[in-house]
Motif scaffolding. Sequence first.
Motif, PDB file in Angstrom:
ATOM      1  N   ALA A  74       0.836  -1.204   0.000  1.00 41.01           N
ATOM      2  CA  ALA A  74       0.000   0.000   0.000  1.00 41.01           C
ATOM      3  C   ALA A  74       0.869   1.252   0.000  1.00 41.01           C
ATOM      4  CB  ALA A  74      -0.931  -0.018   1.209  1.00 41.01           C
ATOM      5  N   ARG A  75       2.006   1.200   0.686  1.00 39.56           N
ATOM      6  CA  ARG A  75       2.927   2.347   0.679  1.00 39.56           C
ATOM      7  C   ARG A  75       3.518   2.547  -0.714  1.00 39.56           C
ATOM      8  NH1 ARG A  75       5.953   2.225   6.604  1.00 39.56           N
ATOM      9  NH2 ARG A  75       4.138   1.374   7.679  1.00 39.56           N
ATOM     10  N   THR A  76       3.851   1.427  -1.366  1.00 35.47           N
ATOM     11  CA  THR A  76       4.400   1.519  -2.725  1.00 35.47           C
ATOM     12  C   THR A  76       3.402   2.229  -3.635  1.00 35.47           C
ATOM     13  OG1 THR A  76       5.526  -0.566  -2.341  1.00 35.47           O
ATOM     14  CG2 THR A  76       5.405   0.192  -4.607  1.00 35.47           C
ATOM     15  N   ARG A  77       2.144   1.866  -3.488  1.00 34.79           N
ATOM     16  CA  ARG A  77       1.077   2.456  -4.293  1.00 34.79           C
ATOM     17  C   ARG A  77       0.968   3.962  -4.064  1.00 34.79           C
ATOM     18  NH1 ARG A  77      -0.454   0.320  -8.525  1.00 34.79           N
ATOM     19  NH2 ARG A  77      -1.221  -1.658  -7.798  1.00 34.79           N
ATOM     20  N   LEU A  78       1.283   4.393  -2.841  1.00 34.50           N
ATOM     21  CA  LEU A  78       1.208   5.826  -2.499  1.00 34.50           C
ATOM     22  C   LEU A  78       2.499   6.576  -2.837  1.00 34.50           C
ATOM     23  CD1 LEU A  78      -0.569   5.694   0.984  1.00 34.50           C
ATOM     24  CD2 LEU A  78      -1.556   6.386  -1.213  1.00 34.50           C
ATOM     25  N   GLY A  79       3.522   5.836  -3.299  1.00 38.11           N
ATOM     26  CA  GLY A  79       4.727   6.534  -3.721  1.00 38.11           C
ATOM     27  C   GLY A  79       5.951   6.345  -2.849  1.00 38.11           C
ATOM     28  N   VAL A  80       5.943   5.288  -2.020  1.00 37.31           N
ATOM     29  CA  VAL A  80       7.141   4.933  -1.254  1.00 37.31           C
ATOM     30  C   VAL A  80       7.788   3.748  -1.964  1.00 37.31           C
ATOM     31  CG1 VAL A  80       8.089   4.222   0.980  1.00 37.31           C
ATOM     32  CG2 VAL A  80       6.029   5.667   0.895  1.00 37.31           C
ATOM     33  N   ALA A  81       8.818   4.002  -2.754  1.00 36.02           N
ATOM     34  CA  ALA A  81       9.493   2.934  -3.502  1.00 36.02           C
ATOM     35  C   ALA A  81      10.779   2.546  -2.792  1.00 36.02           C
ATOM     36  CB  ALA A  81       9.809   3.390  -4.922  1.00 36.02           C
ATOM     37  N   GLN A 105       3.334  -1.518  -9.987  1.00 36.09           N
ATOM     38  CA  GLN A 105       3.184  -1.571  -8.528  1.00 36.09           C
ATOM     39  C   GLN A 105       3.165  -0.187  -7.888  1.00 36.09           C
ATOM     40  OE1 GLN A 105       6.502  -4.062  -7.517  1.00 36.09           O
ATOM     41  NE2 GLN A 105       5.300  -5.942  -7.639  1.00 36.09           N
ATOM     42  N   GLY A 106       3.536   0.833  -8.659  1.00 34.40           N
ATOM     43  CA  GLY A 106       3.716   2.159  -8.084  1.00 34.40           C
ATOM     44  C   GLY A 106       2.475   3.019  -8.167  1.00 34.40           C
ATOM     45  N   ARG A 107       2.701   4.306  -8.237  1.00 36.08           N
ATOM     46  CA  ARG A 107       1.578   5.242  -8.309  1.00 36.08           C
ATOM     47  C   ARG A 107       0.910   5.103  -9.666  1.00 36.08           C
ATOM     48  NH1 ARG A 107       2.448  11.135  -6.535  1.00 36.08           N
ATOM     49  NH2 ARG A 107       4.205  11.184  -7.960  1.00 36.08           N
ATOM     50  N   ALA A 148      12.259   0.549  -9.319  1.00 36.57           N
ATOM     51  CA  ALA A 148      11.707   1.360  -8.222  1.00 36.57           C
ATOM     52  C   ALA A 148      11.273   2.736  -8.737  1.00 36.57           C
ATOM     53  CB  ALA A 148      12.741   1.502  -7.113  1.00 36.57           C
ATOM     54  N   TYR A 149      12.076   3.328  -9.623  1.00 39.36           N
ATOM     55  CA  TYR A 149      11.793   4.686 -10.091  1.00 39.36           C
ATOM     56  C   TYR A 149      10.601   4.719 -11.048  1.00 39.36           C
ATOM     57  CZ  TYR A 149      12.543   9.447 -11.592  1.00 39.36           C
ATOM     58  OH  TYR A 149      12.368  10.770 -11.854  1.00 39.36           O
ATOM     59  N   ALA A 150      10.343   3.618 -11.749  1.00 42.29           N
ATOM     60  CA  ALA A 150       9.268   3.584 -12.744  1.00 42.29           C
ATOM     61  C   ALA A 150       7.889   3.746 -12.107  1.00 42.29           C
ATOM     62  CB  ALA A 150       9.321   2.288 -13.545  1.00 42.29           C
ATOM     63  N   GLY A 151       7.777   3.523 -10.823  1.00 39.16           N
ATOM     64  CA  GLY A 151       6.512   3.737 -10.127  1.00 39.16           C
ATOM     65  C   GLY A 151       6.252   5.188  -9.788  1.00 39.16           C
ATOM     66  N   ASP A 152       7.094   6.091 -10.317  1.00 35.47           N
ATOM     67  CA  ASP A 152       6.934   7.527 -10.091  1.00 35.47           C
ATOM     68  C   ASP A 152       6.842   7.862  -8.605  1.00 35.47           C
ATOM     69  OD1 ASP A 152       6.716  10.187 -10.744  1.00 35.47           O
ATOM     70  OD2 ASP A 152       4.541  10.110 -11.054  1.00 35.47           O
TER      71      ASP A 152
END
Length: 225
Positions: A74-81, A105-107, A148-152
Amino acid sequence: GPVLAARRLRARYGGFVALDGVDLDVPAGWVTAVVGPNGAGKSTLFHCLAGTLRPVRGRVLLDGRDITRLPAHARTRLGVARSFQELAVFPSLTVAENVRVGAEQGRVGDPGAVERALALFGLAGPVRELPAAGLPTGTLRRVELARAYAGDPRVLLLDEPAAGLDTAEVTALARILRALAADGTALLVVEHDLDLVAGLADVVHVMAAGRIVASGPPDRVLEAA
Ligand code: ADP
Ligand code: ADP
């Protein structure tokens, strides 16, 4: 305020106190480093921020919102990569497919994010179509960071990003990470390699025995360490 913050974090393994009231700010546009001897609590702090360890007390804030009880995905989804110290790319997927997983997996999605991440980490050439299995460590490290960066992300948590890299690769990595910070991403680097930290970080926090015992710019803090 900071993108990510720890407030009075306390963590335990059984009766052993591994984090003893840690306050930390991870601001946008900065590279924040956490250093300290083995056993100081760096990994424990990292896991509390990433959501893979629940602190017994204190809070983790993302843009001021309490995320202490949110699990890692859930953190990843909010932008914690995050990156992994032990590389965790999918060996049978190609470089580009691995990076696409990170975007998914990201934002929620900027369709250009995968291509931007591949280009930024020097993976846009023919290497993009190669399976990750068998690639050299330095390349895998870049795949992992690109993923990791691709999830913005709003904030990128990096666990020993220089592990296994040669001097030239470390220099190149530092340049890329500085560029990410300049672009507005908040970076937190947990690192043993003080040379990397000296050339990379805007602010260094020194941990010992579960506490932050010194903080400041690298030239001041690392010379005392
Ligand atoms: P660092 O990353 O700075 O080396 P860690 O956060 O890994 O420090 O560890 C902090 C302390 O917590 C160390 O004394 C370590 O032995 C202990 N520790 C870490 N993980 C566990 C665990 N799963 N169970 C018990 N003790 C642990
Ligand atoms: P890191 O280099 O990331 O700090 P370590 O090599 O210290 O990782 O630890 C590897 C694994 O062993 C982690 O899952 C950590 O939680 C666990 N661990 C570390 N110290 C202890 C300990 N004293 N007792 C039990 N597990 C531990």
